[in-house]
Structure formats: C-alpha cells, structure tokens
Design a protein around this motif. Structure first.
Motif, PDB file in Angstrom:
ATOM      1  N   LEU A  59       0.841  -1.192   0.000  1.00 39.33           N
ATOM      2  CA  LEU A  59       0.000   0.000   0.000  1.00 39.33           C
ATOM      3  C   LEU A  59       0.878   1.244   0.000  1.00 39.33           C
ATOM      4  O   LEU A  59       1.915   1.275   0.654  1.00 39.33           O
ATOM      5  CB  LEU A  59      -0.909   0.005   1.229  1.00 39.33           C
ATOM      6  CG  LEU A  59      -1.775  -1.240   1.411  1.00 39.33           C
ATOM      7  CD1 LEU A  59      -2.581  -1.137   2.700  1.00 39.33           C
ATOM      8  CD2 LEU A  59      -2.669  -1.461   0.216  1.00 39.33           C
ATOM      9  N   TRP A  75       0.689   5.718  -0.055  1.00 43.33           N
ATOM     10  CA  TRP A  75      -0.076   6.950  -0.003  1.00 43.33           C
ATOM     11  C   TRP A  75       0.879   8.133  -0.114  1.00 43.33           C
ATOM     12  O   TRP A  75       1.745   8.325   0.729  1.00 43.33           O
ATOM     13  CB  TRP A  75      -0.882   7.066   1.294  1.00 43.33           C
ATOM     14  CG  TRP A  75      -1.702   8.313   1.323  1.00 43.33           C
ATOM     15  CD1 TRP A  75      -2.910   8.511   0.717  1.00 43.33           C
ATOM     16  CD2 TRP A  75      -1.361   9.556   1.937  1.00 43.33           C
ATOM     17  NE1 TRP A  75      -3.340   9.796   0.940  1.00 43.33           N
ATOM     18  CE2 TRP A  75      -2.408  10.459   1.682  1.00 43.33           C
ATOM     19  CE3 TRP A  75      -0.261   9.989   2.681  1.00 43.33           C
ATOM     20  CZ2 TRP A  75      -2.389  11.772   2.149  1.00 43.33           C
ATOM     21  CZ3 TRP A  75      -0.246  11.292   3.144  1.00 43.33           C
ATOM     22  CH2 TRP A  75      -1.312  12.169   2.877  1.00 43.33           C
ATOM     23  N   GLU A 121      -2.475   6.701  -4.374  1.00 45.78           N
ATOM     24  CA  GLU A 121      -3.174   6.125  -3.232  1.00 45.78           C
ATOM     25  C   GLU A 121      -3.511   4.683  -3.567  1.00 45.78           C
ATOM     26  O   GLU A 121      -4.274   4.413  -4.493  1.00 45.78           O
ATOM     27  CB  GLU A 121      -4.453   6.909  -2.936  1.00 45.78           C
ATOM     28  CG  GLU A 121      -5.183   6.389  -1.725  1.00 45.78           C
ATOM     29  CD  GLU A 121      -6.437   7.184  -1.409  1.00 45.78           C
ATOM     30  OE1 GLU A 121      -7.397   6.548  -0.946  1.00 45.78           O
ATOM     31  OE2 GLU A 121      -6.451   8.407  -1.622  1.00 45.78           O
ATOM     32  N   ARG A 142      -4.980   1.565  -1.457  1.00 48.59           N
ATOM     33  CA  ARG A 142      -5.543   1.305  -0.137  1.00 48.59           C
ATOM     34  C   ARG A 142      -6.460   0.091  -0.175  1.00 48.59           C
ATOM     35  O   ARG A 142      -6.932  -0.313  -1.224  1.00 48.59           O
ATOM     36  CB  ARG A 142      -6.295   2.516   0.386  1.00 48.59           C
ATOM     37  CG  ARG A 142      -7.520   2.877  -0.422  1.00 48.59           C
ATOM     38  CD  ARG A 142      -8.179   4.139   0.124  1.00 48.59           C
ATOM     39  NE  ARG A 142      -9.273   4.569  -0.716  1.00 48.59           N
ATOM     40  CZ  ARG A 142     -10.540   4.209  -0.548  1.00 48.59           C
ATOM     41  NH1 ARG A 142     -10.871   3.425   0.450  1.00 48.59           N
ATOM     42  NH2 ARG A 142     -11.481   4.642  -1.370  1.00 48.59           N
TER      43      ARG A 142
END
Length: 164
Positions: free
Chosen positions: A19, A21, A27, A29
C-alpha cells in the motif's frame, strides 16, 4: 517490492499487498478485508497480509500534474500455497480476481455497491464471491446489477456451510 518480504515475519501462505499513499499523487488502499498482519516500510508505504481464502478490495488511484491517470478497484480472493492464481500489481503472489474495474465512474459504482452491502450490516468481505463477479460483468458492459440482499447473503452462508 514485495518479493523478499515473506521472510520478514510473514506466513508463507499469506497474500501480501503493498500500500502507498502520497498526497495528491498515489493512493493504494484496502477498502475492505481482514488484515492479519502489517509491516510499515516508511512514511508512505506499508505491506499488509491476508490469510488464504479471505476476500479484500484493493483500490488504486494515481494522478499527475494534469489530473487523474488511473482509478481502479480489484476485489480479490486470496489463495493458499500451491493454488493457481492470477497476478495483480502490488499483490504477491496474486489471487483469484473476482472483480476488476477501472475508470472513475465505474469505480464509484463499485464503491457504492460496497457501501450498500455494509449498510445492511454485512461485512463486504463476507459477501458471496458470485456477487462480486456479477457486479464485474454487469458494470463492464454498462448494465445495472442486482443489489445484494440479506436473503442472498443467508443463502451464501448456508451454501458455504455445506460445501467443502
């Protein structure tokens, strides 16, 4: 990136998902799913793992200075060691892809379907895999899909109890 991470406290049969960010850029997620372990790599990245047979939604979005360049949602059933699987970026070793949708308007429809299931008090990770396949096929051809119902969920739970 996830290639050598099975040796770092991870069970060999778990599925690993990387993951990321980075504000207004990238992003990656998890929208739903039961994470069994997590490893933080740095401020912007972490690796989460899922037990075999679990279902999760992986949302990916990226943009550049001109706007959004990718919007995607994948709903995946994790596989056990030795089971065949489909490959997916940032997911090791891969999984059974139940739904693969890209393009923001279609991704929004999937996210709304997830919200509707959760509004029924059902964890989306427990919904019938066939429902995710149904949504995938219908959205792919721009057709409406059936709404998941408590009756359909009960039938799925009963079927799951009696089948191996």
């Amino acid at each position: 990136m996830t290639a050598g991470l099975r040796t770092v406290g991870q069970s060999g049969d778990h599925t690993l998902v990387e993951l990321t960010w980075r504000e207004k850029r990238v992003e990656h997620r998890i929208r739903f799913g039961r994470i069994v372990d997590e490893q933080r790599l740095d401020r912007h990245r972490r690796i989460v793992s899922f037990a075999p047979g679990s279902i999760f939604a992986f949302v990916r979005w990226a943009a550049n200075e001109y706007g959004t360049i990718i919007s995607r949602v994948d709903i995946v059933r994790t596989v056990g060691a030795g089971e065949p699987c489909q490959t997916l970026p940032f997911v090791r070793p891969g999984g059974e892809i139940l739904l693969r949708i890209s393009g923001w308007p279609k991704v929004q429809r999937v996210l709304a379907a997830i919200d509707a299931i959760e509004a029924l008090g059902i964890d989306a990770a427990d919904a019938a895999p066939e429902h995710w396949r149904h949504i995938n096929h219908r959205i792919s051809v721009n057709e409406p899909f059936r709404i998941y119902s408590p009756e359909q969920h009960r039938a799925w739970l009963l079927r799951r109890e009696v089948s191996p």
